[in-house]
Design a protein around this motif. Structure first.
Motif, short mmCIF file in Angstrom:
data_model
loop_
_atom_site.label_atom_id
_atom_site.label_comp_id
_atom_site.label_asym_id
_atom_site.label_seq_id
_atom_site.Cartn_x
_atom_site.Cartn_y
_atom_site.Cartn_z
N PHE A 184 3.15 9.79 -7.71
CA PHE A 184 3.34 8.12 -7.07
C PHE A 184 2.80 6.68 -7.50
O PHE A 184 1.80 7.24 -9.06
CB PHE A 184 1.17 8.25 -6.01
N LYS A 204 -12.50 4.62 -0.32
CA LYS A 204 -12.61 4.42 -1.63
C LYS A 204 -11.56 4.79 -3.56
O LYS A 204 -11.14 4.14 -4.51
CB LYS A 204 -13.52 2.93 -2.19
N LEU A 254 0.96 -1.25 0.04
CA LEU A 254 -0.50 0.09 0.04
C LEU A 254 0.82 0.86 0.12
O LEU A 254 1.78 1.78 0.93
CB LEU A 254 -0.66 -0.07 1.36
N GLU A 255 0.41 2.42 -0.86
CA GLU A 255 1.19 3.63 -1.34
C GLU A 255 0.38 4.40 -0.84
O GLU A 255 -0.30 4.73 -1.41
CB GLU A 255 1.93 3.46 -3.01
N HIS A 256 0.78 5.35 -0.21
CA HIS A 256 0.07 6.71 -0.10
C HIS A 256 1.32 7.85 0.13
O HIS A 256 1.85 8.32 -0.74
CB HIS A 256 -0.26 6.95 1.76
N TYR A 257 -0.04 9.31 0.20
CA TYR A 257 0.69 10.33 -0.54
C TYR A 257 0.93 11.54 0.82
O TYR A 257 -0.38 11.32 1.24
CB TYR A 257 -0.36 11.49 -1.21
N PRO A 305 -6.04 9.37 -1.55
CA PRO A 305 -4.93 9.12 -1.74
C PRO A 305 -3.94 7.75 -1.85
O PRO A 305 -2.88 7.69 -1.00
CB PRO A 305 -3.78 9.96 -2.38
N PHE A 306 -4.17 6.11 -2.26
CA PHE A 306 -3.98 4.87 -1.63
C PHE A 306 -3.81 4.36 -3.16
O PHE A 306 -4.47 4.55 -3.68
CB PHE A 306 -4.57 4.45 -0.84
N TRP A 307 -2.51 3.68 -2.94
CA TRP A 307 -3.06 2.78 -4.11
C TRP A 307 -2.18 1.31 -3.97
O TRP A 307 -1.22 1.10 -3.21
CB TRP A 307 -1.80 3.23 -5.20
N LYS A 308 -3.34 0.35 -4.70
CA LYS A 308 -2.52 -1.42 -4.00
C LYS A 308 -1.04 -1.41 -5.07
O LYS A 308 -1.44 -1.41 -6.01
CB LYS A 308 -3.64 -1.50 -3.59
N LYS A 309 0.01 -2.37 -4.91
CA LYS A 309 0.26 -3.34 -5.62
C LYS A 309 0.20 -4.40 -5.84
O LYS A 309 0.70 -4.71 -4.16
CB LYS A 309 1.61 -2.38 -5.92
N VAL A 326 -7.42 6.05 -7.19
CA VAL A 326 -6.86 5.83 -6.80
C VAL A 326 -8.04 4.81 -5.77
O VAL A 326 -8.71 4.15 -7.15
CB VAL A 326 -7.32 6.70 -5.05
N THR A 327 -6.78 3.42 -5.64
CA THR A 327 -7.59 1.67 -5.35
C THR A 327 -7.08 1.39 -3.83
O THR A 327 -6.61 0.84 -3.58
CB THR A 327 -5.79 1.01 -6.14
N GLY A 328 -7.34 2.48 -2.63
CA GLY A 328 -6.78 2.09 -1.25
C GLY A 328 -7.86 1.40 -0.52
O GLY A 328 -9.04 1.25 -1.68
N TRP A 365 0.19 -2.74 -10.76
CA TRP A 365 -0.60 -2.19 -9.70
C TRP A 365 -2.43 -2.40 -9.83
O TRP A 365 -2.89 -2.67 -11.63
CB TRP A 365 -0.84 -0.76 -10.28
N VAL A 366 -3.17 -2.38 -8.70
CA VAL A 366 -4.66 -2.71 -9.12
C VAL A 366 -4.95 -1.30 -9.94
O VAL A 366 -4.98 -0.04 -9.18
CB VAL A 366 -5.13 -2.66 -7.25
N ASP A 367 -6.21 -1.72 -10.49
CA ASP A 367 -6.39 -0.52 -11.26
C ASP A 367 -7.88 -0.36 -10.19
O ASP A 367 -8.72 -1.14 -9.64
CB ASP A 367 -7.02 -1.18 -12.44
N ALA A 368 -8.03 1.28 -10.98
CA ALA A 368 -9.53 1.66 -9.70
C ALA A 368 -10.65 0.47 -10.78
O ALA A 368 -10.79 -0.07 -11.73
CB ALA A 368 -9.41 3.19 -9.94
N ILE A 412 -6.39 -4.65 6.40
CA ILE A 412 -6.31 -3.04 5.98
C ILE A 412 -6.28 -1.65 6.57
O ILE A 412 -5.66 -0.70 6.42
CB ILE A 412 -6.61 -3.30 4.89
#
Lengths: 161, 84
Positions: B7, A117, A50-53, A121-125, B81-83, A134-137, A92
């Motif tokens: 990012f 969701k 999980l990456e974030h800003y 600004p989170f991104w899942k790899k 985003v995908t959280g 990288w997971v698509d929205a 999570i």
């Protein structure tokens, strides 16, 4: 209202006990816990990152909680989102809301999660047997967020959707 | 001078997580900034092109193509985003 971004796991029971803090006006607590699944698009996920800003994440989540407060009669709210490497079955995200009555707690908890969701600004790899990606929205997440337009006791009049 | 942040997929594709940039005079909003970055070619042109979904935040708030960009701003580019 509390927002935390952390790598460590969390304890739902301890967090809810802390959220209540003996407040006798609280008649309801609704909570949601999101978990890492081992299967996504029929590939076996072995690990997820999980990456974030930093900075914007906290602001975005605080803004979502404030919006929930405007729409429902909630007493307190807690959002915890983990970042860094996670494995299937790991927790999570936690959203917990306290209120006098269940309706406000249920609705605002789901609202916060739907907005998180699509707006935080989170991104899942995902790491799968076939490699990392990288997971698509998902469009269904945006649809879930949009159904809240105009809902709640005091809908935000500036809402454009 | 502005600060640019990248990012997730964009960070990996560009091989860059942040940079300082001096903007040409015509760059005044998100649209013209994106166009300016596209002129770097290669991955920049591909990732910031019309057929890719890219989100932009200015000073840590979600931005639109016509959001103003000024000296001293922090502008971030990232995928949807995908959280959660």
């Amino acid at each position: 209202m509390t927002v935390r971004i952390q790598t460590e796991d969390f304890d739902l029971g301890a967090e809810i006990l802390d959220l209540r803090r003996g407040n006798t006006g609280i008649g309801a607590v609704a909570s949601f816990v999101g978990l890492v699944r081992d299967l996504n698009h029929s590939a076996t996920v072995t690990e997820m990152t999980l990456e974030h800003y930093p900075g914007m994440t906290e602001k975005a989540l605080a803004g979502i909680v404030e919006e929930a407060k405007r729409r429902w009669n909630i007493i307190d709210a807690l959002v915890i989102h983990r970042v860094g490497p996670l494995k299937p079955t790991d927790q999570i995200v936690l959203v917990a809301v306290s209120s006098a009555h269940r309706g406000d707690a249920f609705a605002s908890c789901e609202f916060i999660m739907d907005y998180l969701k699509t707006r935080a600004p989170f991104w899942k790899k995902e790491q799968t047997e076939a490699g990392a990606h990288w997971v698509d929205a998902r469009e269904s997440d945006e649809t879930a967020a949009q159904r809240w337009a105009g809902r709640g006791h005091q809908p935000d009049s500036s809402e454009s959707t | 001078m502005i600060t640019l942040l990248y990012f997730a997929r964009l960070r990996e594709t560009f091989g860059l997580s942040s940079e300082q940039a001096n903007l040409p005079a015509y760059v005044a909003d998100v649209r013209s900034l994106t166009e300016w970055l596209r002129q770097r070619g290669g991955a920049w042109q591909e990732e910031l092109g019309q057929d890719r979904l890219v989100r932009v935040a200015v000073n840590q708030g979600m931005a639109a193509p016509d959001t103003a960009v000024r000296d001293g701003d922090e502008v971030a580019f990232f995928p949807p985003v995908t959280g959660g």
